[in-house]
Design a protein around this motif. Structure first.
Motif, PDB file in Angstrom:
ATOM      1  N   PRO A 114       3.904   0.041  -4.951  1.00  0.00           N
ATOM      2  CA  PRO A 114       2.510   0.276  -4.564  1.00  0.00           C
ATOM      3  C   PRO A 114       1.567   0.477  -5.748  1.00  0.00           C
ATOM      4  O   PRO A 114       0.350   0.354  -5.598  1.00  0.00           O
ATOM      5  CB  PRO A 114       2.599   1.566  -3.719  1.00  0.00           C
ATOM      6  CG  PRO A 114       4.013   1.649  -3.280  1.00  0.00           C
ATOM      7  CD  PRO A 114       4.796   1.087  -4.420  1.00  0.00           C
ATOM      8  N   LYS A 120      -0.768   9.485   0.792  1.00  0.00           N
ATOM      9  CA  LYS A 120      -2.089   9.207   0.221  1.00  0.00           C
ATOM     10  C   LYS A 120      -2.823  10.527  -0.041  1.00  0.00           C
ATOM     11  O   LYS A 120      -2.517  11.556   0.542  1.00  0.00           O
ATOM     12  CB  LYS A 120      -2.902   8.331   1.168  1.00  0.00           C
ATOM     13  CG  LYS A 120      -2.423   6.884   1.228  1.00  0.00           C
ATOM     14  CD  LYS A 120      -3.318   6.049   2.138  1.00  0.00           C
ATOM     15  CE  LYS A 120      -2.860   4.591   2.155  1.00  0.00           C
ATOM     16  NZ  LYS A 120      -3.698   3.754   3.050  1.00  0.00           N
ATOM     17  N   SER A 163       0.816  -1.213   0.000  1.00  0.00           N
ATOM     18  CA  SER A 163       0.000   0.000   0.000  1.00  0.00           C
ATOM     19  C   SER A 163       0.848   1.261   0.000  1.00  0.00           C
ATOM     20  O   SER A 163       2.002   1.273   0.466  1.00  0.00           O
ATOM     21  CB  SER A 163      -0.933   0.007   1.212  1.00  0.00           C
ATOM     22  OG  SER A 163      -0.182  -0.025   2.407  1.00  0.00           O
TER      23      SER A 163
END
Length: 291
Positions: A210, A128, A122
């Motif tokens: 990722p 993010k 991830s």
């Protein structure tokens, strides 16, 4: 909105081109100085991704980001001293066969150690989300990859152009016999170049993990594209490889926008067009040892 989508596709294409570029720079460096056609370079890219996963799951992404390229660079030094060094003056076909076998060994070793199933990895929490510029929205992590790649390319250029190490490497690429006549041994420079070139592949592996997922065959999938970038850019040309990587990325992005099914084929068509017009590539240099 169509313009926003076009810009997004161009940036996504540049992201792919940057991944090819980091691997292609290592390929070009190792071949230019040592004459080794490293078909195992994609395997080191995969090793970097797997090391990143293992370290990242235990110590976090920042530690993985540092550990992956450094560990792969160290592996590259060992491979260079134990294997590559035996083939510098041999027929290039022998080094090609060696690295092809090494690539198969790496892929099967990863398959035995981690299985054939892709491993998810991830995006780190602090990267993010999206960056908003008016109507334009882009992934923060993808933008970070572009920035890191730019810093890596600039750092490598400064190393090669602004240091004594770089001057010896450039002289060794053009005329290694003259460098030897001056009493300079290229042995440590060959090892360092292998470490840098293979370390760049490890850096690409951890950054792309990722996004593309981590699986044993990921190296073989990207290697062909990296060779295309080297061919388009021209052997021995640093900025030729950089320009080729960016050009391949932009062409891919435009093709995705206008003709999506032809996205993968676009770089091969570009390579054909460049070679027909200039067989040495865009900025190919004359290297005495290969002529």
């Amino acid at each position: 909105m169509e313009l926003v989508f076009l810009i997004e596709q161009l940036l996504n294409g540049l992201l792919v081109g940057v991944a090819y570029l980091l691997i292609a720079l290592g390929l070009s460096l190792i071949f230019s100085l040592g004459g080794i056609v490293n078909l195992a370079h994609g395997g080191f890219y995969a090793i970097g991704a797997y090391i990143g996963v293992e370290v990242g799951n235990r110590f976090g992404f920042p530690a993985a980001f540092v550990a992956a390229p450094l560990s792969v660079a160290l592996i590259g030094m060992v491979i260079e001293r134990t294997l590559f060094s035996r083939f510098y003056r041999a027929d290039p076909i022998l080094s090609l066969l060696l690295t092809f076998g090494l690539a198969m060994v790496i892929e099967q070793a990863l398959r035995m150690a981690f299985g054939a199933t892709p491993i998810p990895f991830s995006i780190p929490a602090f990267l993010k989300g999206q960056v908003f510029l008016g109507d334009f929205i882009y992934s923060r992590y993808r933008l970070a990859i572009l920035v890191v790649a730019a810093v890596a390319v600039l750092g490598l250029w400064l190393l090669l152009q602004r240091t004594a190490f770089g001057r010896v490497v450039r002289a060794g690429v053009q005329n290694p016999d003259m460098v030897g006549a001056l009493g300079i041994s290229l042995t440590p420079y060959l090892t360092a170049v292998a470490a840098i070139g293979i370390g760049l592949a490890g850096l690409a592996g951890i950054m792309l993990a990722p996004i593309s997922g981590v699986h044993p065959a990921m190296g073989s999938e990207i290697l062909t594209a990296a060779f295309v970038v080297v061919v388009i850019g021209g052997l021995g040309s640093f900025w030729g490889v950089v320009a080729a990587g960016l050009l391949v990325g932009l062409v891919r992005g435009l093709t995705v926008y206008f003709i999506p099914p032809a996205a993968e084929a676009s770089m091969y068509v570009l390579m054909l067009a460049v070679l027909l017009a200039r067989p040495r590539g865009l900025f190919g240099e004359r290297i005495l040892r290969f002529e």
